[in-house]
Each structure stands twice: as structure tokens, then as C-alpha cells.
Scaffold this motif. Structure first.
Motif, PDB file in Angstrom:
ATOM      1  N   GLN A   1       0.822  -1.205   0.000  1.00  0.00           N
ATOM      2  CA  GLN A   1       0.000   0.000   0.000  1.00  0.00           C
ATOM      3  C   GLN A   1       0.860   1.260   0.000  1.00  0.00           C
ATOM      4  O   GLN A   1       0.557   2.244  -0.676  1.00  0.00           O
ATOM      5  CB  GLN A   1      -0.914  -0.003   1.227  1.00  0.00           C
ATOM      6  CG  GLN A   1      -1.980  -1.081   1.217  1.00  0.00           C
ATOM      7  CD  GLN A   1      -2.998  -0.873   0.119  1.00  0.00           C
ATOM      8  OE1 GLN A   1      -3.627   0.166   0.038  1.00  0.00           O
ATOM      9  NE2 GLN A   1      -3.145  -1.863  -0.745  1.00  0.00           N
TER      10      GLN A   1
ATOM     11  N   GLY B   1     -14.506  -5.174   0.860  1.00  0.00           N
ATOM     12  CA  GLY B   1     -13.143  -5.696   0.846  1.00  0.00           C
ATOM     13  C   GLY B   1     -12.416  -5.470   2.147  1.00  0.00           C
ATOM     14  O   GLY B   1     -11.696  -6.340   2.640  1.00  0.00           O
TER      15      GLY B   1
ATOM     16  N   THR C   1     -11.209  -8.831   4.359  1.00  0.00           N
ATOM     17  CA  THR C   1      -9.793  -9.099   4.634  1.00  0.00           C
ATOM     18  C   THR C   1      -9.516  -9.060   6.136  1.00  0.00           C
ATOM     19  O   THR C   1      -8.644  -9.792   6.627  1.00  0.00           O
ATOM     20  CB  THR C   1      -8.884  -8.091   3.915  1.00  0.00           C
ATOM     21  OG1 THR C   1      -9.325  -6.753   4.193  1.00  0.00           O
ATOM     22  CG2 THR C   1      -8.901  -8.315   2.410  1.00  0.00           C
TER      23      THR C   1
ATOM     24  N   ILE D   1      -3.767 -10.521  -0.952  1.00  0.00           N
ATOM     25  CA  ILE D   1      -4.806  -9.765  -1.662  1.00  0.00           C
ATOM     26  C   ILE D   1      -4.449  -8.284  -1.692  1.00  0.00           C
ATOM     27  O   ILE D   1      -4.573  -7.610  -2.720  1.00  0.00           O
ATOM     28  CB  ILE D   1      -6.178  -9.985  -1.008  1.00  0.00           C
ATOM     29  CG1 ILE D   1      -6.669 -11.413  -1.274  1.00  0.00           C
ATOM     30  CG2 ILE D   1      -7.206  -8.970  -1.522  1.00  0.00           C
ATOM     31  CD1 ILE D   1      -7.917 -11.788  -0.511  1.00  0.00           C
TER      32      ILE D   1
ATOM     33  N   SER E   1      -3.630  -6.285  -5.134  1.00  0.00           N
ATOM     34  CA  SER E   1      -4.477  -5.127  -5.402  1.00  0.00           C
ATOM     35  C   SER E   1      -3.642  -3.882  -5.687  1.00  0.00           C
ATOM     36  O   SER E   1      -3.948  -3.110  -6.605  1.00  0.00           O
ATOM     37  CB  SER E   1      -5.403  -4.870  -4.211  1.00  0.00           C
ATOM     38  OG  SER E   1      -6.069  -3.636  -4.335  1.00  0.00           O
ATOM     39  N   SER E   2      -2.581  -3.687  -4.916  1.00  0.00           N
ATOM     40  CA  SER E   2      -1.716  -2.523  -5.097  1.00  0.00           C
ATOM     41  C   SER E   2      -1.066  -2.540  -6.471  1.00  0.00           C
ATOM     42  O   SER E   2      -0.999  -1.515  -7.165  1.00  0.00           O
ATOM     43  CB  SER E   2      -0.635  -2.500  -4.007  1.00  0.00           C
ATOM     44  OG  SER E   2      -1.213  -2.423  -2.732  1.00  0.00           O
TER      45      SER E   2
ATOM     46  N   SER F   1      -3.772  -1.949  -9.258  1.00  0.00           N
ATOM     47  CA  SER F   1      -4.277  -0.577  -9.240  1.00  0.00           C
ATOM     48  C   SER F   1      -3.248   0.405  -9.778  1.00  0.00           C
ATOM     49  O   SER F   1      -3.587   1.302 -10.570  1.00  0.00           O
ATOM     50  CB  SER F   1      -4.670  -0.186  -7.811  1.00  0.00           C
ATOM     51  OG  SER F   1      -5.664  -1.034  -7.302  1.00  0.00           O
TER      52      SER F   1
ATOM     53  N   MET G   1     -10.565   1.068  -7.163  1.00  0.00           N
ATOM     54  CA  MET G   1      -9.954  -0.241  -7.351  1.00  0.00           C
ATOM     55  C   MET G   1      -8.994  -0.597  -6.222  1.00  0.00           C
ATOM     56  O   MET G   1      -8.875  -1.762  -5.847  1.00  0.00           O
ATOM     57  CB  MET G   1      -9.182  -0.272  -8.678  1.00  0.00           C
ATOM     58  CG  MET G   1     -10.049  -0.262  -9.920  1.00  0.00           C
ATOM     59  SD  MET G   1      -9.052  -0.172 -11.421  1.00  0.00           S
ATOM     60  CE  MET G   1      -8.099  -1.696 -11.286  1.00  0.00           C
TER      61      MET G   1
ATOM     62  N   ILE H   1     -10.689  -4.081  -5.040  1.00  0.00           N
ATOM     63  CA  ILE H   1     -10.189  -5.399  -5.432  1.00  0.00           C
ATOM     64  C   ILE H   1     -10.129  -6.338  -4.233  1.00  0.00           C
ATOM     65  O   ILE H   1     -10.215  -7.564  -4.372  1.00  0.00           O
ATOM     66  CB  ILE H   1      -8.813  -5.271  -6.119  1.00  0.00           C
ATOM     67  CG1 ILE H   1      -8.975  -4.549  -7.465  1.00  0.00           C
ATOM     68  CG2 ILE H   1      -8.173  -6.639  -6.359  1.00  0.00           C
ATOM     69  CD1 ILE H   1      -7.668  -4.259  -8.165  1.00  0.00           C
ATOM     70  N   TRP H   2     -10.013  -5.776  -3.026  1.00  0.00           N
ATOM     71  CA  TRP H   2      -9.960  -6.611  -1.818  1.00  0.00           C
ATOM     72  C   TRP H   2     -11.208  -7.487  -1.688  1.00  0.00           C
ATOM     73  O   TRP H   2     -11.177  -8.507  -0.995  1.00  0.00           O
ATOM     74  CB  TRP H   2      -9.846  -5.737  -0.571  1.00  0.00           C
ATOM     75  CG  TRP H   2      -8.535  -5.017  -0.423  1.00  0.00           C
ATOM     76  CD1 TRP H   2      -7.563  -4.867  -1.373  1.00  0.00           C
ATOM     77  CD2 TRP H   2      -8.069  -4.326   0.743  1.00  0.00           C
ATOM     78  NE1 TRP H   2      -6.517  -4.117  -0.878  1.00  0.00           N
ATOM     79  CE2 TRP H   2      -6.803  -3.773   0.413  1.00  0.00           C
ATOM     80  CE3 TRP H   2      -8.592  -4.108   2.001  1.00  0.00           C
ATOM     81  CZ2 TRP H   2      -6.055  -3.026   1.327  1.00  0.00           C
ATOM     82  CZ3 TRP H   2      -7.861  -3.368   2.912  1.00  0.00           C
ATOM     83  CH2 TRP H   2      -6.600  -2.839   2.575  1.00  0.00           C
TER      84      TRP H   2
END
Length: 465
Positions: A42, A162, A166, A181, A185-186, A189, A213, A217-218
Motif C-alpha cells: 500500500q 473488501g 480481509t 490480496i 491489489s496494489s 491498481s 480499485m 479489489i480486496w
């Protein structure tokens, strides 16, 4: 006899659970490090985001995304509401060995979060122009801001779900899955933002979709809760909400919801004061604060959150099991570890303030020294201030919601806002920076006192048990 046998099997299964039986320090370190892996992704995503938006969309795009970030605050507020409330309720029931109530709490959480997300989506899509103006969009950036907010809004239900899913994965002892995840996702995105900006020229609308996103996405974590083999399942019969269960989730999640709202207020007050006392250099000071809060302190906060999320599932399950000595050890271990690591990180950032701020300021010879000098002041005691995150989360977990709320708001609202106003009036810009240091010291002192008091309470409960 059959009932006794089932109870015995339930107790035996509970004893075998890692969160209840493994050494506290070992388990805390494991869960914190696994969560940190996802947080690092992140952090890198936000750094890449700043470079892409600044380079590809320029000052106009930065202005638009600055308004769109108001939507992100709302997203995070509701994400924290469900992301803390649901796993805490589920974890408490799992720790007590009541798997059926844990199952119901999870399934109700899913549908509740989905309904809330859809309601927010409807508001954002129907009243986008009005919201954009309320968030501060000026006429020259209004159209692009509206487009960005609408694209972000489309994925708000997924983003809220999400964050909840998680968080529950960590409670059911799948922290690796949650971290993976977050990392994937990072990457996806950031790749989308780069392509939408430089290849497809989607502009601000693409940036809005990117923000959705990043957390939306999570929601793929839902796959872990589908099927007969899933530890917890999403059940159709729970589509009709049980308001008692929902009330438990809201009660526990409300402090984090309010903390996120408090962060929003704190940011607005800081920008207003910097604009008031900055005179002709007001924009430079606001830009410096953006670098400090949006990047430097963001990095420190993400590291702190890794320890917070490492502590939370352990505390939830052991609170349900009334394992008071384990909770006491966890509280001490998590506080000492977090403060120690953040203190080391603070030293590193203090030494590297000029190159770090120069990177985010794109080498601006005027902005860089202003941001770097302010950074060296603002971060001095942040390792103490961020204890509010740890203690607020802990007290939420043991269902002391009022205290959790006060401690969660202590850093940004209770201390920072009045101290910035007071010291800014007396010392000008320097007073605002030093007010943040004093606020961190006051916050740390309050939270350490609460931690010591809680240890004494746990010792007493352990003796009585």
C-alpha cells in the motif's frame, strides 16, 4: 452425554487454535509482519500514485484528486466501521467456542456492509455535483471532479466489503491470504493508474476509478467464504438483517468510524491555519503539510497499523476465551514493540528528511527545505501519538467503546486541533508544527496511563478467575 462430548470437542478445538495457544510474542510478531507485507504494498502504491498523478495530470489533476480524497475519507470511515466491528464480534464468538453465533455474525456483517455500500453508491451517483461543490470543488475543476467521484463511487460497495472481508480473514487465521490480496491489489491498481493516465488518457476519471480499485479489489476475499469447506460462510437466510447483531458490529466499529471523521476535521483545520498564518507563502506551507501528512506520516502510520492489526485478532479471540493473562501480555508486548519500532523509523526519517521531502516535492528548491524542516519537527514524538491507534483498537476489541472512541480521537481532535489553534496564534507557522509534537506527547501519556490501568484490571480478573 452427546452434548458433553460436543462441548469437550469444542474446547479441545479452541485450545488448538493458534491465537489461543501459541506464545503471545511469537504470534503477535507473525501476524504483524504478515500484515506489514500487505501494508508495504500500500505504501509503494501511494508513492507511485503521487508520481503518476503529479507527472501525468499536473496541478489540475492534483487539485481534482485532492477533492476526490474526501470520498476516500468516507470510504475508509465505513471500511473501518465494518473492518473492526465484524472481525471483533466474530473473533469473540470463536474464542468462546460458539461457532454458530460467529457464523451468523459474519454472514450478517456481509449483507449489512453490502446494503450500506449500495446506499452510499446511490447518494454519490445521484448527487455528485452537489457533493463535489460541498467538498470544495471550484468551477474550473468541477466537471473533472464530478467524473472522478462518479467513477470512484461505482466501486465503493466493493471497497467497503473488501476492508471487512480481509479483516475477518485474519481472525480465521488466514493472514497470509489477506496480505496477498492487499499486495496484488496494489500492483493491479498502480498499473491501471499508469496506463489510464499515459496510454488511454482517461484523466481524472481514471484516477477516480483507481481510488475505487485500490480497496475494491480486496472484495475478491469473498471467495474464501463461499462453499461448504469455508470456515465461515455467506448465507442467503441472513439477507434479512438481525438488528441486534448489526448493533453489536456498529457499537464496536463506531470509534474507528469517528476517528476517520476526526482525521478529516484535523486536516481541514491544519490547512485553514496554514493558509491564515502563511501569508504570501501559504500555498507552500499547505503543500509542505500535504507531503508530511500524505506521505511521510502516512508511511509511519501504515507501519503502526501493521502492529495494530497484528494485535487485534489475538485480543479478540482471547477476550472471548477470557484468557486474561494472555491479553495482559499481548497488551504490553504490542505497545512496547510498536513504540520501539516507530522510534527507530522516526530517527531514519529525521536523518533522511531532505532527500525524502525532495522526492515528493519533485526537487522544488523552495518547497523541499520548508517541508523537510517541518517534517523534522512534526515526527519527533509520533511514536507516542500513534499509541492512540493501538489502545483505541484494543478497547474496541474488549468492547469498551466509549473509552476506545475518546482515545481514538485523542491525537487528532482532542489535542491537535486546539493546540494548533492556540500555538499558531502565538507562534505563527512554527507554532502549528510544534503543536503536533506537544499533541503527540499528551496523547502518548494518556494512552500509556490507560494501558497500565488496563493491566491492573486484567491482573485482578485473572486472580478472580
Amino acid at each position: 452425554m452427546a452434548e458433553d462430548k460436543v462441548d469437550a470437542q469444542t474446547e479441545e478445538a479452541a485450545e488448538e487454535r493458534e491465537l489461543l495457544s501459541a506464545p503471545i510474542r511469537q504470534t503477535f510478531n507473525k501476524y504483524s509482519l504478515i500484515t506489514l507485507k500487505g501494508m508495504v504494498a500500500q505504501i509503494l502504491m501511494v508513492v507511485v500514485e503521487g508520481v503518476i498523478i503529479g507527472t501525468g495530470l499536473g496541478s489540475h489533476g492534483l487539485a481534482c484528486t485532492g477533492i476526490i480524497m474526501s470520498v476516500q475519507y468516507i470510504n475508509l470511515a465505513f471500511g473501518n466501521l465494518f473492518g473492526m466491528g465484524a472481525p471483533t464480534v466474530v473473533g469473540n464468538y470463536l474464542g468462546a467456542g460458539d461457532t454458530e453465533r460467529a457464523q451468523k455474525a459474519f454472514s450478517q456483517s456481509f449483507w449489512f456492509a453490502l446494503y450500506v455500500g449500495l446506499a452510499i453508491l446511490a447518494v454519490f451517483e445521484l448527487f455528485t455535483p452537489q457533493l463535489a461543490v460541498a467538498f470544495g470543488a471550484t468551477p474550473d475543476i468541477l466537471d473533472d471532479t464530478v467524473a472522478g467521484i462518479r467513477m470512484f463511487g461505482l466501486l465503493l460497495p466493493c471497497a467497503i466489503l473488501g476492508q471487512m472481508l480481509t479483516a475477518v480473514l485474519r481472525v480465521v487465521e488466514k493472514p497470509d491470504e489477506a496480505a496477498n490480496i492487499m499486495m496484488v491489489s496494489s500492483i493491479i491498481s498502480a498499473a491501471f493508474l499508469a496506463s489510464s493516465t499515459f496510454l488511454f488518457h482517461f484523466g481524472v476519471a481514471g484516477a477516480g476509478l483507481y481510488y475505487g480499485m485500490a480497496l475494491g479489489i480486496w472484495a475478491v476475499a469473498v471467495s474464501s467464504f463461499v462453499g461448504k469447506d469455508a470456515a465461515l460462510q455467506i448465507r442467503r437466510e441472513d439477507m434479512r438483517l438481525d438488528w441486534k447483531v448489526c448493533g453489536e458490529i456498529v457499537k464496536i466499529g463506531t470509534p474507528f468510524f469517528l476517528v476517520q471523521c476526526g482525521t478529516f476535521v484535523y486536516t481541514i483545520v491544519a490547512n485553514v491555519l496554514l493558509g491564515t498564518y502563511g501569508d504570501q507563502d501559504a500555498s507552500l506551507y499547505i503543500a509542505a503539510f500535504s507531503i508530511i501528512s500524505g506521505y511521510v506520516l502516512y508511511i509511519v502510520s501504515m507501519v503502526a497499523e501493521s502492529f495494530v492489526f497484528g494485535m487485534q485478532p489475538i485480543a479478540a479471540v482471547n477476550a472471548g476465551a477470557k484468557a486474561y493473562e494472555r491479553i495482559k501480555e499481548l497488551l504490553r508486548t504490542s505497545m512496547v514493540t510498536m513504540v520501539g519500532v516507530l522510534a527507530v523509523l522516526t530517527v531514519v526519517l529525521w536523518v533522511a528528511a531532505y532527500p525524502v521531502c525532495g522526492f515528493f516535492a519533485a526537487g522544488d528548491p523552495v518547497l523541499t527545505p520548508i517541508a523537510a524542516d517541518a517534517t523534522r519537527v512534526c515526527i519527533l514524538a509520533c511514536c507516542l501519538g500513534l499509541t492512540s491507534m493501538m489502545m483505541s483498537t484494543y478497547f474496541q476489541t474488549v468492547e469498551k467503546v466509549a473509552l476506545a472512541t475518546v482515545l481514538g480521537l485523542s491525537r487528532y481532535v482532542v489535542f491537535s486541533v486546539p493546540l494548533m489553534a492556540l500555538m499558531g496564534n502565538v507562534m505563527g507557522i512554527d507554532g502549528i508544527w510544534w503543536a503536533l509534537v506537544l499533541a503527540d506527547i499528551c496523547t502518548g501519556s494518556l494512552n500509556v496511563w490507560c494501558a497500565k490501568r488496563e493491566e491492573r484490571r486484567l491482573s485482578k480478573l485473572s486472580q478472580e478467575a
